[in-house]
Motif scaffolding. Structure first.
Motif, PDB file in Angstrom:
ATOM      1  N   VAL A   1       0.849  -1.183   0.000  1.00  0.00           N
ATOM      2  CA  VAL A   1       0.000   0.000   0.000  1.00  0.00           C
ATOM      3  C   VAL A   1       0.889   1.238   0.000  1.00  0.00           C
ATOM      4  O   VAL A   1       1.875   1.307   0.734  1.00  0.00           O
ATOM      5  CB  VAL A   1      -0.937   0.008   1.222  1.00  0.00           C
ATOM      6  N   PHE A   2       0.561   2.224  -0.842  1.00  0.00           N
ATOM      7  CA  PHE A   2       1.330   3.466  -0.868  1.00  0.00           C
ATOM      8  C   PHE A   2       0.385   4.649  -0.748  1.00  0.00           C
ATOM      9  O   PHE A   2      -0.812   4.555  -1.033  1.00  0.00           O
ATOM     10  CB  PHE A   2       2.174   3.565  -2.146  1.00  0.00           C
ATOM     11  N   TRP A   3       0.946   5.779  -0.328  1.00  0.00           N
ATOM     12  CA  TRP A   3       0.166   6.989  -0.126  1.00  0.00           C
ATOM     13  C   TRP A   3       0.417   7.983  -1.248  1.00  0.00           C
ATOM     14  O   TRP A   3       1.507   8.044  -1.815  1.00  0.00           O
ATOM     15  CB  TRP A   3       0.513   7.619   1.220  1.00  0.00           C
ATOM     16  N   ALA A   4      -0.588   8.779  -1.565  1.00  0.00           N
ATOM     17  CA  ALA A   4      -0.493   9.776  -2.626  1.00  0.00           C
ATOM     18  C   ALA A   4      -0.955  11.125  -2.094  1.00  0.00           C
ATOM     19  O   ALA A   4      -1.823  11.193  -1.213  1.00  0.00           O
ATOM     20  CB  ALA A   4      -1.348   9.359  -3.822  1.00  0.00           C
ATOM     21  N   ALA A   5      -0.369  12.196  -2.616  1.00  0.00           N
ATOM     22  CA  ALA A   5      -0.768  13.546  -2.194  1.00  0.00           C
ATOM     23  C   ALA A   5      -0.543  14.529  -3.337  1.00  0.00           C
ATOM     24  O   ALA A   5       0.507  14.511  -3.994  1.00  0.00           O
ATOM     25  CB  ALA A   5       0.021  13.982  -0.964  1.00  0.00           C
ATOM     26  N   GLU A   6      -1.538  15.382  -3.551  1.00  0.00           N
ATOM     27  CA  GLU A   6      -1.430  16.440  -4.552  1.00  0.00           C
ATOM     28  C   GLU A   6      -2.243  17.635  -4.074  1.00  0.00           C
ATOM     29  O   GLU A   6      -3.131  17.505  -3.224  1.00  0.00           O
ATOM     30  CB  GLU A   6      -1.946  15.975  -5.917  1.00  0.00           C
ATOM     31  N   ASN A   7      -1.926  18.808  -4.614  1.00  0.00           N
ATOM     32  CA  ASN A   7      -2.649  20.007  -4.214  1.00  0.00           C
ATOM     33  C   ASN A   7      -3.350  20.640  -5.415  1.00  0.00           C
ATOM     34  O   ASN A   7      -2.708  21.031  -6.396  1.00  0.00           O
ATOM     35  CB  ASN A   7      -1.691  21.040  -3.601  1.00  0.00           C
ATOM     36  N   ALA A   8      -4.672  20.718  -5.330  1.00  0.00           N
ATOM     37  CA  ALA A   8      -5.486  21.431  -6.330  1.00  0.00           C
ATOM     38  C   ALA A   8      -5.193  20.970  -7.758  1.00  0.00           C
ATOM     39  O   ALA A   8      -5.206  21.777  -8.686  1.00  0.00           O
ATOM     40  CB  ALA A   8      -5.271  22.937  -6.200  1.00  0.00           C
ATOM     41  N   ASP A   9      -4.898  19.676  -7.919  1.00  0.00           N
ATOM     42  CA  ASP A   9      -4.659  19.118  -9.254  1.00  0.00           C
ATOM     43  C   ASP A   9      -3.610  19.912 -10.029  1.00  0.00           C
ATOM     44  O   ASP A   9      -3.750  20.169 -11.226  1.00  0.00           O
ATOM     45  CB  ASP A   9      -5.978  19.078 -10.042  1.00  0.00           C
ATOM     46  N   ASP A  10      -2.510  20.300  -9.329  1.00  0.00           N
ATOM     47  CA  ASP A  10      -1.490  21.104  -9.996  1.00  0.00           C
ATOM     48  C   ASP A  10      -0.438  20.267 -10.717  1.00  0.00           C
ATOM     49  O   ASP A  10       0.497  20.811 -11.322  1.00  0.00           O
ATOM     50  CB  ASP A  10      -0.815  22.041  -8.998  1.00  0.00           C
ATOM     51  N   GLY A  11      -0.548  18.941 -10.653  1.00  0.00           N
ATOM     52  CA  GLY A  11       0.389  18.084 -11.376  1.00  0.00           C
ATOM     53  C   GLY A  11       1.721  17.879 -10.679  1.00  0.00           C
ATOM     54  O   GLY A  11       2.633  17.283 -11.257  1.00  0.00           O
ATOM     55  N   VAL A  12       1.866  18.373  -9.448  1.00  0.00           N
ATOM     56  CA  VAL A  12       3.105  18.194  -8.680  1.00  0.00           C
ATOM     57  C   VAL A  12       2.886  17.076  -7.662  1.00  0.00           C
ATOM     58  O   VAL A  12       2.050  17.201  -6.764  1.00  0.00           O
ATOM     59  CB  VAL A  12       3.518  19.493  -7.959  1.00  0.00           C
ATOM     60  N   ASP A  13       3.626  16.002  -7.807  1.00  0.00           N
ATOM     61  CA  ASP A  13       3.473  14.834  -6.944  1.00  0.00           C
ATOM     62  C   ASP A  13       4.140  15.104  -5.590  1.00  0.00           C
ATOM     63  O   ASP A  13       5.359  15.226  -5.495  1.00  0.00           O
ATOM     64  CB  ASP A  13       4.110  13.616  -7.613  1.00  0.00           C
ATOM     65  N   ARG A  14       3.348  15.213  -4.538  1.00  0.00           N
ATOM     66  CA  ARG A  14       3.861  15.468  -3.193  1.00  0.00           C
ATOM     67  C   ARG A  14       3.679  14.251  -2.292  1.00  0.00           C
ATOM     68  O   ARG A  14       3.655  14.369  -1.066  1.00  0.00           O
ATOM     69  CB  ARG A  14       3.168  16.697  -2.600  1.00  0.00           C
ATOM     70  N   SER A  15       3.580  13.086  -2.903  1.00  0.00           N
ATOM     71  CA  SER A  15       3.318  11.868  -2.142  1.00  0.00           C
ATOM     72  C   SER A  15       4.410  11.567  -1.124  1.00  0.00           C
ATOM     73  O   SER A  15       4.118  11.089  -0.017  1.00  0.00           O
ATOM     74  CB  SER A  15       3.165  10.678  -3.101  1.00  0.00           C
ATOM     75  N   ALA A  16       5.658  11.842  -1.467  1.00  0.00           N
ATOM     76  CA  ALA A  16       6.767  11.502  -0.580  1.00  0.00           C
ATOM     77  C   ALA A  16       6.743  12.311   0.711  1.00  0.00           C
ATOM     78  O   ALA A  16       7.371  11.914   1.706  1.00  0.00           O
ATOM     79  CB  ALA A  16       8.093  11.729  -1.304  1.00  0.00           C
ATOM     80  N   ARG A  17       6.009  13.416   0.714  1.00  0.00           N
ATOM     81  CA  ARG A  17       5.959  14.255   1.911  1.00  0.00           C
ATOM     82  C   ARG A  17       4.866  13.812   2.880  1.00  0.00           C
ATOM     83  O   ARG A  17       4.799  14.297   4.003  1.00  0.00           O
ATOM     84  CB  ARG A  17       5.753  15.722   1.505  1.00  0.00           C
ATOM     85  N   TRP A  18       4.011  12.904   2.438  1.00  0.00           N
ATOM     86  CA  TRP A  18       2.934  12.421   3.299  1.00  0.00           C
ATOM     87  C   TRP A  18       3.415  11.160   3.995  1.00  0.00           C
ATOM     88  O   TRP A  18       3.688  10.145   3.361  1.00  0.00           O
ATOM     89  CB  TRP A  18       1.681  12.147   2.471  1.00  0.00           C
ATOM     90  N   GLN A  19       3.547  11.212   5.311  1.00  0.00           N
ATOM     91  CA  GLN A  19       4.108  10.105   6.082  1.00  0.00           C
ATOM     92  C   GLN A  19       3.060   9.532   7.034  1.00  0.00           C
ATOM     93  O   GLN A  19       2.412  10.276   7.780  1.00  0.00           O
ATOM     94  CB  GLN A  19       5.320  10.579   6.880  1.00  0.00           C
ATOM     95  N   VAL A  20       2.915   8.204   7.000  1.00  0.00           N
ATOM     96  CA  VAL A  20       1.961   7.501   7.852  1.00  0.00           C
ATOM     97  C   VAL A  20       2.684   6.303   8.465  1.00  0.00           C
ATOM     98  O   VAL A  20       3.468   5.637   7.788  1.00  0.00           O
ATOM     99  CB  VAL A  20       0.738   7.019   7.038  1.00  0.00           C
TER     100      VAL A  20
END
Length: 258
Positions: free
Chosen positions: A23-42
Motif C-alpha cells: 500500500v502506498f500513499w499519494a498527495a497532490e494540491n489542487a490538481d497542480d500536477g506536482v506529486d507530493r506523495s513523498a511528503r505524506w508520512q503515515v
C-alpha cells in the motif's frame, strides 16, 4: 473473493513478506500536477485477515527546508502495488503526477480519501520592554507562510505554551543572572487568536531599579513550529526583554523599539 467477500487468509503474517500487496500513499494540491506523495508520512501497517487498517494521530505532511505553500486543497489518497497477480484497487480517481481528469485518460493510480488545508507555520517570540520595577509579559505569535511572506495566523487557538517552555539565553547591560526570573504561566495555556493569551503571557519578574539591561529568552515550541531563525536548521524562537527607563533626546519626537 470473486463473490465479493473478504478473504481472511490474506494476512501479511500468515502469508509472509512479499505475498501481499504493498500500500502506498499519494498527495497532490489542487490538481497542480506536482506529486507530493513523498511528503505524506503515515506509520507502517500491514494486512490482517484481509483488512489493511490505519488508525493513527501521527500522520504528517512533512515540511521542506524552505517555506512553501499554503496548500489549501491538499488531497490525500491511497494506492496499491500488487506484484503477484496485478489486482488493482476499485474506484481509482487520482494521479498526483498529472493534471486533469485521470479517469477519462485512464491514468489514475490511487483513490482519494479526503482533503486538507496545510500551512508552513512557525511561532515567533516578540520582544518586550519596560521599566526595571515592572513585570513585563512576552507575547508569542503564530505565523504562516503565504504569498511569499510570513503573516499572523489568527486562526491558531490550539497551540499551547507555559513558563516552563522559556529559558534565558544571555544577559547584557547592568542585568545579570538571577536578577530576573520567569514567573509563569505555570500551566499549559492555549493561544488566543494566534497569540499568547493576554492574561497569561510569559511573565518575567522585575529586576529592580539600577538593573537596567536586556535578557534574551528562548521558547521551546513543537518541532513543526520551529524555523531556521539563525541559518543553521530549525530552531526555537528567541526574543529580548529590555528593562530600563530611557529619557531619550529632546530632538527625538518618536522612539520605537526594534
Amino acid at each position: 473473493s470473486t463473490t465479493g467477500t473478504r478473504l481472511q487468509n490474506y494476512d501479511s503474517a500468515a502469508l509472509g513478506l512479499g505475498a501481499t500487496a504493498n500500500v502506498f500513499w499519494a498527495a497532490e494540491n489542487a490538481d497542480d500536477g506536482v506529486d507530493r506523495s513523498a511528503r505524506w508520512q503515515v506509520p507502517a501497517a500491514s494486512w490482517v485477515q484481509g483488512s489493511f487498517i490505519i488508525s493513527t494521530d501521527s500522520a504528517s505532511f512533512n515540511r521542506r527546508s524552505e517555506p512553501d505553500g499554503p496548500f489549501n486543497s491538499l488531497v490525500v489518497g491511497l494506492g496499491d502495488r500488487d506484484t503477484l497477480d496485478n489486482r488493482p484497487l476499485v474506484g481509482l480517481d487520482m494521479n498526483p503526477a498529472t493534471q486533469g481528469n485521470c479517469s477519462l485518460a485512464s491514468t489514475c493510480t490511487a483513490v482519494s480519501l479526503g482533503q486538507l488545508n496545510t500551512y508552513f507555520g512557525r511561532v515567533a517570540a516578540l520582544p518586550t520592554l519596560g521599566p526595571e520595577n515592572r513585570h513585563p509579559g512576552m507575547d508569542l505569535e503564530a505565523q504562516i507562510f503565504t504569498n511569499g511572506a510570513f503573516v499572523e495566523h489568527r486562526e491558531d487557538s490550539c497551540t499551547t505554551y507555559s513558563g516552563l517552555d522559556a529559558s534565558f539565553v544571555s544577559f547584557d547591560g547592568n542585568l545579570t543572572v538571577g536578577e530576573t526570573a520567569i514567573l509563569g504561566p505555570e500551566l499549559d495555556t492555549q493561544f488566543v487568536d494566534g497569540h499568547a493569551d493576554t492574561t497569561a503571557r510569559i511573565l518575567l519578574s522585575a529586576p529592580g531599579f539600577g538593573n537596567d539591561g536586556r535578557a534574551r529568552l528562548r521558547v521551546d515550541v513543537p518541532t513543526w513550529l520551529g524555523f531556521n531563525w539563525f541559518g543553521s536548521g530549525y530552531q526555537d524562537p528567541e526574543a529580548d526583554a529590555t528593562f530600563g527607563r530611557y529619557r531619550g533626546h529632546d530632538r527625538i519626537i518618536y522612539w520605537q523599539y526594534d
